[in-house]
Scaffold this motif. Structure first.
Motif, PDB file in Angstrom:
ATOM      1  N   ASP A  71      -3.094  -7.427  -5.159  1.00 37.79           N
ATOM      2  CA  ASP A  71      -4.330  -6.654  -5.103  1.00 37.79           C
ATOM      3  C   ASP A  71      -5.469  -7.564  -4.675  1.00 37.79           C
ATOM      4  OD1 ASP A  71      -4.180  -7.968  -7.657  1.00 37.79           O
ATOM      5  OD2 ASP A  71      -5.934  -6.814  -8.263  1.00 37.79           O
ATOM      6  N   LEU A 124      -7.090   5.508   0.314  1.00 41.35           N
ATOM      7  CA  LEU A 124      -5.866   4.866   0.805  1.00 41.35           C
ATOM      8  C   LEU A 124      -4.592   5.592   0.399  1.00 41.35           C
ATOM      9  CD1 LEU A 124      -6.837   1.167  -0.031  1.00 41.35           C
ATOM     10  CD2 LEU A 124      -7.155   2.377   2.130  1.00 41.35           C
ATOM     11  N   LYS A 182      -1.014   5.130   2.303  1.00 37.41           N
ATOM     12  CA  LYS A 182       0.004   4.503   1.462  1.00 37.41           C
ATOM     13  C   LYS A 182       1.257   5.374   1.386  1.00 37.41           C
ATOM     14  CE  LYS A 182      -1.580   2.558  -2.218  1.00 37.41           C
ATOM     15  NZ  LYS A 182      -2.092   2.343  -3.601  1.00 37.41           N
ATOM     16  N   PRO A 234       4.126  -1.636  -3.480  1.00 35.79           N
ATOM     17  CA  PRO A 234       2.719  -1.545  -3.041  1.00 35.79           C
ATOM     18  C   PRO A 234       1.715  -2.094  -4.053  1.00 35.79           C
ATOM     19  CG  PRO A 234       3.875   0.509  -2.613  1.00 35.79           C
ATOM     20  CD  PRO A 234       4.769  -0.313  -3.483  1.00 35.79           C
ATOM     21  N   ILE A 283       5.025   4.303   2.651  1.00 30.62           N
ATOM     22  CA  ILE A 283       6.172   4.363   1.734  1.00 30.62           C
ATOM     23  C   ILE A 283       7.295   5.211   2.323  1.00 30.62           C
ATOM     24  CG2 ILE A 283       6.915   5.247  -0.519  1.00 30.62           C
ATOM     25  CD1 ILE A 283       4.202   4.415  -1.627  1.00 30.62           C
ATOM     26  N   HIS A 332      -1.165   6.422  -7.568  1.00 35.14           N
ATOM     27  CA  HIS A 332      -0.088   5.831  -6.751  1.00 35.14           C
ATOM     28  C   HIS A 332       1.269   6.402  -7.135  1.00 35.14           C
ATOM     29  CE1 HIS A 332       2.523   2.990  -4.759  1.00 35.14           C
ATOM     30  NE2 HIS A 332       3.059   2.677  -5.924  1.00 35.14           N
ATOM     31  N   ALA A 379       4.093   8.300  -4.763  1.00 31.85           N
ATOM     32  CA  ALA A 379       5.237   7.429  -4.493  1.00 31.85           C
ATOM     33  C   ALA A 379       6.564   8.032  -4.916  1.00 31.85           C
ATOM     34  CB  ALA A 379       5.059   6.082  -5.202  1.00 31.85           C
TER      35      ALA A 379
END
Length: 296
Positions: A168, A141, A145, A164, A149, A230, A234
């Motif tokens: 969960d 993902l 993702k 994000p 973003i 992540h 990000a």
């Protein structure tokens, strides 16, 4: 005149002594010995990290497995806090972990309650999709993702780091299962008193979900504190680097040449302290709360 004599018969108490066969004793001893060995294997790397963080660079290279530093020094920690961006990384991780934990407690609870108690069309399909998401590896993902973003315009911002992660699938699954274990009669009584859906959830059902909430809190804090992949996709801003990303940069030698074992392991030790404190403080509470829920 007759005399009545009472004779107390001696009370014989026979204690049953449990006889343990040699085979059972040998199996028990072997089990405990194996557990001790596994505990040592598990704890030993952490002890090495703590000991090495207080060694000079030369000694850490020559004697990496020694648990007692020959020359005790705090130079690695002084360099981390005074001559690096480590305090900034620590601050960013604290902000992200606290906000994500609070967000997951709220949103996971709302979603779990909706799936457990509120009848609506497609509820089974949504729950099936939720379970399917839990089976998907997180690395799959990352690219979608990242694209989302960027499309939302929150790249290189705290919003991109936090939003994000605010819910969960595993947390929603835990809360849904716990809400289903609460008797519906409790909510019916609240509705008879005039409480709406959100009021029933917030004032009646949620306070009863303490075991699940404590579990979600610990898992959310630990997950967001240790998150790395992540944060890599990000943000690229140096002002938004978190501890996991910063420690990974330390491993690549961003603060100088050489092995820098004390510096790297000192950062790793500090990084583990908040999660360890949280676990040890709330471990007993989780067990007590879970036991209380079973008794109810």
């Amino acid at each position: 005149m007759s005399a009545v004599q009472t004779v107390d018969a001696p009370v014989q108490r026979t204690e049953r002594t449990r006889v343990v066969s040699p085979g059972v004793m040998a199996a028990t001893s072997l089990t405990y010995a194996l557990l001790v060995v596994l505990a040592i294997i598990y704890v030993f790397p952490f002890l090495i990290s703590v000991a090495t963080s207080f060694k000079p660079d030369a000694e850490a290279t020559q004697s990496p497995l020694s648990l007692i530093p020959e020359t005790f020094t705090t130079a690695a920690y002084e360099r981390l806090f005074l001559n690096s961006d480590f305090p900034l990384w620590f601050r960013n991780s604290v902000i992200v972990a606290i906000v994500v934990t609070a967000g997951r407690i709220f949103f996971n609870s709302l979603a779990g309650y909706a799936l457990a108690r509120i009848p609506f069309k497609g509820r089974g399909i949504i729950f099936g999709a939720l379970v399917a998401v839990m089976a998907v590896p997180g690395v799959v993902l990352l690219i979608p993702k990242f694209l989302v973003i960027k499309q939302l315009g929150i790249y290189n911002s705290f919003a991109g780091l936090i939003i994000p992660l605010l819910a969960d699938a595993a947390g929603i699954f835990i809360m849904k299962n716990f809400f289903e274990s609460i008797p519906p009669s409790v909510e019916e009584a609240a509705r008879l008193d005039g409480a709406g859906t959100f009021r029933t959830f917030w004032s009646v059902v949620l306070p009863m979900a303490v075991p699940a909430l404590v579990t979600i809190s610990i898992l959310s804090f630990q997950g967001s504190w240790n998150e790395l992949s992540h944060f890599i996709i990000a943000s690229q801003s140096p002002d938004l680097v978190t501890l996991t990303k910063g420690v990974a940069q330390l491993s690549s030698g961003t603060l100088g040449q050489g092995t820098q074992y004390p510096l790297k392991l000192g950062a790793a030790v500090i990084m583990t302290i908040p999660v360890a404190i949280l676990f040890f403080v709330f471990q007993k509470r989780i067990m007590n709360a879970s036991a209380g829920a079973v008794k109810e």
